[in-house]
Enzyme design. Structure first.
Site, mmCIF file in Angstrom:
data_model
loop_
_atom_site.group_PDB
_atom_site.id
_atom_site.type_symbol
_atom_site.label_atom_id
_atom_site.label_comp_id
_atom_site.label_asym_id
_atom_site.label_seq_id
_atom_site.Cartn_x
_atom_site.Cartn_y
_atom_site.Cartn_z
ATOM 1 N N SER A 148 -17.366 147.385 50.331
ATOM 2 C CA SER A 148 -16.348 148.434 50.211
ATOM 3 C C SER A 148 -16.750 149.596 51.100
ATOM 4 C CB SER A 148 -16.259 148.914 48.753
ATOM 5 O OG SER A 148 -15.523 150.122 48.648
ATOM 6 N N TYR A 161 -20.280 152.003 41.131
ATOM 7 C CA TYR A 161 -19.565 151.089 42.044
ATOM 8 C C TYR A 161 -20.166 151.162 43.441
ATOM 9 C CZ TYR A 161 -15.638 148.939 44.549
ATOM 10 O OH TYR A 161 -14.863 148.137 45.335
#
Length: 256
Positions: A148, A161
């Site tokens: 990501s 995350y």
């Protein structure tokens, strides 16, 4: 005539989290390029729907119910995939979960471990199973991790995350070096703002959209289909000398 190195006929690809979003976009393109495809997911209904769509392309398709955070489940699903499709030439560790927006000072261990269990441990379990198979079988292979932009940009209130995605990049780079002697390539894909079930709440929020969309030069959210091309490229012989990279797919967001 199509560029022959992109032809995946005879290859088998595994995509975790392959029943929707980015994973399904990858799986569809891999199948359309000729690869037999296995998808793993935790939702039986979504698996069945995706399996029907993949089978309709004319390739062999297989689905497994698998929670990648469960080591034993991954080993069983990988064995089931091999029993049906015979081999795995390209493994896409794509399954993941979101992080709840929390101040770091209020982040608790339960939330930390909920996210790392799937995003990091799950990727480790999956990539290790694939690497063991590829080394034992010989002939090389492809490992791909879905990371990501959170791996390279500051993800405020989402440290759990971001940590998993940064670790994914580091792990992929380590594998690219360690496994090259076995003919195995490893690369990471870094999505930007993509419209999926995981991001549905954010992209539907008018204030969020007003703040983020103007920063995307492409002026739209990404879709799962936007990851088909990179999946085919990485699984194919066209990327035979491409390893250890982080490929950003974000419509230009990180540049603007």
């Amino acid at each position: 005539m199509a560029y022959r190195p992109f032809d995946l006929t005879g290859k088998v690809a595994l995509v975790t989290g392959g029943n929707s979003g980015i994973g399904l976009g990858m799986a569809r393109a891999l199948a359309e390029a000729g690869a037999d495809v296995a998808i793993w997911g935790t939702n039986a209904a979504k698996n069945a729907e995706a399996l029907a769509a993949l089978s309709a392309t004319g390739v062999r398709a297989h689905a497994e119910i698998c929670d990648v955070g469960d080591e034993a489940a991954v080993e069983a699903a990988f064995a089931g995939t091999l029993a049906t499709l015979g081999r795995v030439d390209a493994c896409f560790a794509n399954a993941g979960t979101y992080g709840r927006k929390m101040r770091f000072t209020e982040l608790d261990s339960a939330e930390w471990h909920r996210v790392t269990r799937v995003n990091l441990d799950g990727a480790f379990h999956t990539l290790r199973a694939a690497a063991r198979h590829m080394v034992e079988r010989g002939g090389g292979g492809v490992l791909v991790g879905t990371a990501s932009l959170a791996a390279i940009e500051g993800a405020a209130r989402n440290a759990q995350y971001a940590a998993t995605k940064g670790a994914m990049v580091a792990m992929i780079r380590a594998l690219a070096v360690e496994l090259a002697r076995h003919g195995i390539r490893a690369n990471a894909v870094l999505p930007g703002w993509i419209e999926t079930a995981m991001t549905a709440g954010s992209v539907a929020d008018e204030r969020f959209a007003a703040a983020v969309l103007p920063r995307i030069p492409a002026r739209r959210w990404g879709t799962g289909a936007d990851f088909g091309g990179i999946a085919v490229y990485l699984a194919s012989d066209a990327s035979a000398y491409h390893s250890g990279d982080c490929l950003v797919i974000d419509g230009g967001y990180s540049l603007f």
